[in-house]
Design a protein around this motif. Structure first.
Motif, mmCIF file in Angstrom:
data_model
loop_
_atom_site.group_PDB
_atom_site.id
_atom_site.type_symbol
_atom_site.label_atom_id
_atom_site.label_comp_id
_atom_site.label_asym_id
_atom_site.label_seq_id
_atom_site.Cartn_x
_atom_site.Cartn_y
_atom_site.Cartn_z
ATOM 1 N N PHE A 266 12.298 -37.149 84.174
ATOM 2 C CA PHE A 266 12.384 -36.385 82.927
ATOM 3 C C PHE A 266 11.227 -36.758 82.000
ATOM 4 N N LYS A 267 10.964 -38.060 81.910
ATOM 5 C CA LYS A 267 9.881 -38.506 81.012
ATOM 6 C C LYS A 267 8.513 -38.010 81.494
ATOM 7 N N ARG A 268 8.372 -37.967 82.819
ATOM 8 C CA ARG A 268 7.100 -37.462 83.362
ATOM 9 C C ARG A 268 6.944 -35.971 83.074
ATOM 10 N N GLU A 269 8.050 -35.230 83.221
ATOM 11 C CA GLU A 269 7.952 -33.770 83.057
ATOM 12 C C GLU A 269 7.919 -33.336 81.595
ATOM 13 N N PHE A 270 8.530 -34.167 80.727
ATOM 14 C CA PHE A 270 8.549 -33.820 79.296
ATOM 15 C C PHE A 270 8.027 -34.998 78.475
ATOM 16 N N ALA A 274 10.072 -33.389 71.048
ATOM 17 C CA ALA A 274 10.152 -33.873 69.661
ATOM 18 C C ALA A 274 11.228 -34.941 69.475
ATOM 19 N N GLU A 275 12.381 -34.753 70.115
ATOM 20 C CA GLU A 275 13.482 -35.697 69.891
ATOM 21 C C GLU A 275 13.528 -36.750 70.985
ATOM 22 N N THR A 276 14.321 -37.815 70.745
ATOM 23 C CA THR A 276 14.546 -38.818 71.786
ATOM 24 C C THR A 276 15.216 -38.107 72.960
ATOM 25 N N PRO A 277 14.729 -38.319 74.193
ATOM 26 C CA PRO A 277 15.363 -37.632 75.315
ATOM 27 C C PRO A 277 16.820 -38.062 75.471
ATOM 28 N N ALA A 278 17.634 -37.193 76.090
ATOM 29 C CA ALA A 278 19.064 -37.493 76.158
ATOM 30 C C ALA A 278 19.634 -37.276 77.551
ATOM 31 N N LEU A 279 20.559 -38.156 77.909
ATOM 32 C CA LEU A 279 21.363 -37.987 79.122
ATOM 33 C C LEU A 279 22.798 -37.744 78.678
ATOM 34 N N VAL A 280 23.367 -36.641 79.192
ATOM 35 C CA VAL A 280 24.739 -36.296 78.860
ATOM 36 C C VAL A 280 25.597 -36.514 80.093
ATOM 37 N N VAL A 281 26.800 -37.056 79.918
ATOM 38 C CA VAL A 281 27.677 -37.200 81.065
ATOM 39 C C VAL A 281 28.910 -36.344 80.842
ATOM 40 N N ALA A 282 29.434 -35.751 81.927
ATOM 41 C CA ALA A 282 30.661 -34.949 81.831
ATOM 42 C C ALA A 282 31.447 -35.066 83.120
ATOM 43 N N GLY A 283 32.700 -34.649 83.083
ATOM 44 C CA GLY A 283 33.565 -34.716 84.272
ATOM 45 C C GLY A 283 34.530 -35.882 84.154
ATOM 46 N N GLY A 284 35.624 -35.821 84.896
ATOM 47 C CA GLY A 284 36.689 -36.815 84.774
ATOM 48 C C GLY A 284 36.241 -38.235 85.046
ATOM 49 N N VAL A 285 35.273 -38.426 85.953
ATOM 50 C CA VAL A 285 34.831 -39.781 86.292
ATOM 51 C C VAL A 285 34.118 -40.430 85.094
ATOM 52 N N ALA A 286 33.688 -39.598 84.141
ATOM 53 C CA ALA A 286 33.029 -40.122 82.944
ATOM 54 C C ALA A 286 33.981 -40.970 82.114
ATOM 55 N N ALA A 287 35.274 -40.957 82.457
ATOM 56 C CA ALA A 287 36.241 -41.813 81.755
ATOM 57 C C ALA A 287 36.074 -43.273 82.159
ATOM 58 N N LYS A 301 17.562 -48.915 78.297
ATOM 59 C CA LYS A 301 16.367 -49.468 78.931
ATOM 60 C C LYS A 301 15.234 -48.438 78.997
ATOM 61 N N ASN A 302 15.607 -47.180 79.160
ATOM 62 C CA ASN A 302 14.593 -46.139 79.345
ATOM 63 C C ASN A 302 14.299 -45.331 78.087
ATOM 64 N N GLY A 303 14.871 -45.746 76.957
ATOM 65 C CA GLY A 303 14.610 -45.026 75.710
ATOM 66 C C GLY A 303 15.282 -43.665 75.638
ATOM 67 N N PHE A 304 16.472 -43.541 76.233
ATOM 68 C CA PHE A 304 17.229 -42.285 76.185
ATOM 69 C C PHE A 304 18.452 -42.432 75.295
ATOM 70 N N ARG A 305 18.883 -41.346 74.679
ATOM 71 C CA ARG A 305 20.200 -41.324 74.031
ATOM 72 C C ARG A 305 21.229 -41.073 75.120
ATOM 73 N N PHE A 306 22.343 -41.780 75.056
ATOM 74 C CA PHE A 306 23.412 -41.537 76.021
ATOM 75 C C PHE A 306 24.534 -40.794 75.296
ATOM 76 N N ILE A 307 24.844 -39.602 75.773
ATOM 77 C CA ILE A 307 25.860 -38.800 75.088
ATOM 78 C C ILE A 307 27.049 -38.558 76.008
ATOM 79 N N ALA A 308 28.200 -39.073 75.601
ATOM 80 C CA ALA A 308 29.434 -38.834 76.352
ATOM 81 C C ALA A 308 30.402 -38.136 75.401
ATOM 82 N N PRO A 309 30.561 -36.827 75.514
ATOM 83 C CA PRO A 309 31.487 -36.120 74.631
ATOM 84 C C PRO A 309 32.896 -36.684 74.786
ATOM 85 N N PRO A 310 33.787 -36.457 73.810
ATOM 86 C CA PRO A 310 35.151 -36.957 73.946
ATOM 87 C C PRO A 310 35.748 -36.507 75.279
ATOM 88 N N LEU A 311 36.581 -37.358 75.835
ATOM 89 C CA LEU A 311 37.061 -37.109 77.187
ATOM 90 C C LEU A 311 37.701 -35.730 77.356
#
Ligand code: KG4
Ligand code: ZN
Length: 365
Positions: A266-270, A274-287, A301-311
């Protein structure tokens, strides 16, 4: 300017029957007016997995009342919504038929446009509803039916970077639980047992670790667990705990490698978004807390925001289907014709190659 929009969402692709009413204001802010989910867990648990025929019947029995309840809780009538959004794939065809046909009937009767929504798009866009995230971002979807790393470039614009070549991650948890005699669904049971286990006792395989491709494989891990369990049978509670802890560790290490490579790509391609890059997680295993901690550490470690929406918005729900419909309306995508058909297989990325054995449960893409 995009007008204020309100939509009714319907979700029936697997074992949750769900309906929701969601609004989007002109600036793109969401308001969830109602979010009703009926899980079919009890109907399926005796079988150790989702039984498609039972799922379809349960959707038929529950959906009408659930939609009424969603409208009532939102304090609106059908006349007050601008459109209907219903999941039309991928998933179990019987359930999809129930939801989509109901959506069509309501759209026709109430004279409202219909949006036939891709369930995966619902998961993919949820972080924009919860966190107002801008494009592009990375999304890891880990549920009982899917394990995919997806580049989300825009509404309707996705690139699948990785998928499972055999079992979905949730499926690996469920199968491991089953062979250890733990209850269904297996994920929470394995996580609970793992808390008291020694993660260093078994050195389970970490398939595809070190490979440049971003795909996943979990069936070898399940086989290794079976072999270890057979070798030391009969299993004490401590043995089960040690196996569960070692199993989770193997998954964490695998994800660290696979997703770590995804973040680098992702960092290579973008290089200059403008914003800090983000990784979003979804699905039941995200619990799973260990998995969350692994992903959080990786993002730090990689300078990403980690976003886990409410379960409740990570697992299957109709809010995300409603929101995907709203996102399409907001950029002027035309509604679907009423002869639109459900699709058990419907990859988000039409160009992605079909891998053998992917998402077997319900043939989800
Ligand atoms: O997204 P979801 O609720 O339903 C679909 O698959 O559509 O995901 C269910 C999956 C099951 O395989 C379940 O075992 C897994 O998510 N799961 C977990 C945990 N909670 C649920 N896996 C690992 N750890 C958990 N705490
Ligand atoms: Zn889902």
């Amino acid at each position: 300017m995009v007008p204020f929009l309100r939509i009714l969402g319907i979700e029936t692709s697997c074992d949750e029957t769900a309906a929701a009413v969601v609004e989007r204001d002109a600036e793109g802010h969401a308001r969830i007016l109602s979010d009703v989910v009926l899980s079919q867990l009890d109907e399926h648990s005796a079988y150790g997995g989702v039984v498609p025929e039972i799922a379809a019947r349960a959707h038929v029995e529950a959906l009408d009342e659930l939609i009424e309840e969603a409208l009532m809780r939102a304090n609106v009538s059908l006349a007050d919504v601008d459109a209907i959004a219903a999941t039309s794939g991928p998933g179990l065809i019987g359930g999809l038929l129930v939801g989509l046909m109901t959506g069509k009937a309501i759209a026709k009767a109430a004279g409202k446009p219909l949006y036939a929504v891709n369930h995966l798009e619902g998961h993919a866009l949820t972080a924009r509803l919860t966190d107002g995230l801008s494009f592009p971002y990375l999304m890891l979807l880990v549920s009982g039916g899917h394990t995919q790393l997806i580049l989300v470039r825009g509404v309707g614009d996705y690139e699948r970077w990785g998928t499972t070549i055999d079992d979905a991650l949730g499926e690996a948890f469920d199968k491991t639980a089953k062979l250890l005699g733990l209850p269904y669904p297996g994920g929470p049971a394995v996580e609970r047992m793992a808390r008291d286990g020694n993660a260093g006792r078994f050195d389970f395989p970490r398939p595809l670790v070190g490979e440049a491709r971003l795909d996943f494989s979990f069936s070898g891990l399940k086989t290794a667990v079976r072999q270890a369990a057979q070798e030391i049978a009969p299993l004490s509670d401590q043995d089960v705990a040690d196996i569960c802890a070692s199993f989770q560790r193997a998954i964490s290490r695998t994800l660290k490698d696979r997703i770590g490579r995804g973040l680098q790509r992702f960092k290579r391609e973008f290089p200059s978004i403008a914003e800090t890059p983000a990784l979003v997680v979804a699905g039941g295993v995200a619990a799973n807390l260990e998995l969350r901690a692994t992903l959080q550490g990786l993002c730090d470690k990689n300078g990403f925001r980690f976003i886990a929406p409410p379960l409740s918005l990570c697992t299957d729900n109709a809010v995300m289907i409603a929101w995907a419909g709203l996102e399409r309306m907001a950029i002027g995508v035309a509604p679907d014709a009423l002869d639109v058909q459900p699709r058990s297989r419907w990859p988000l990325d039409a160009n992605a190659e079909r891998l053998i054995g992917f998402g077997k449960r319900g043939a989800k893409a």
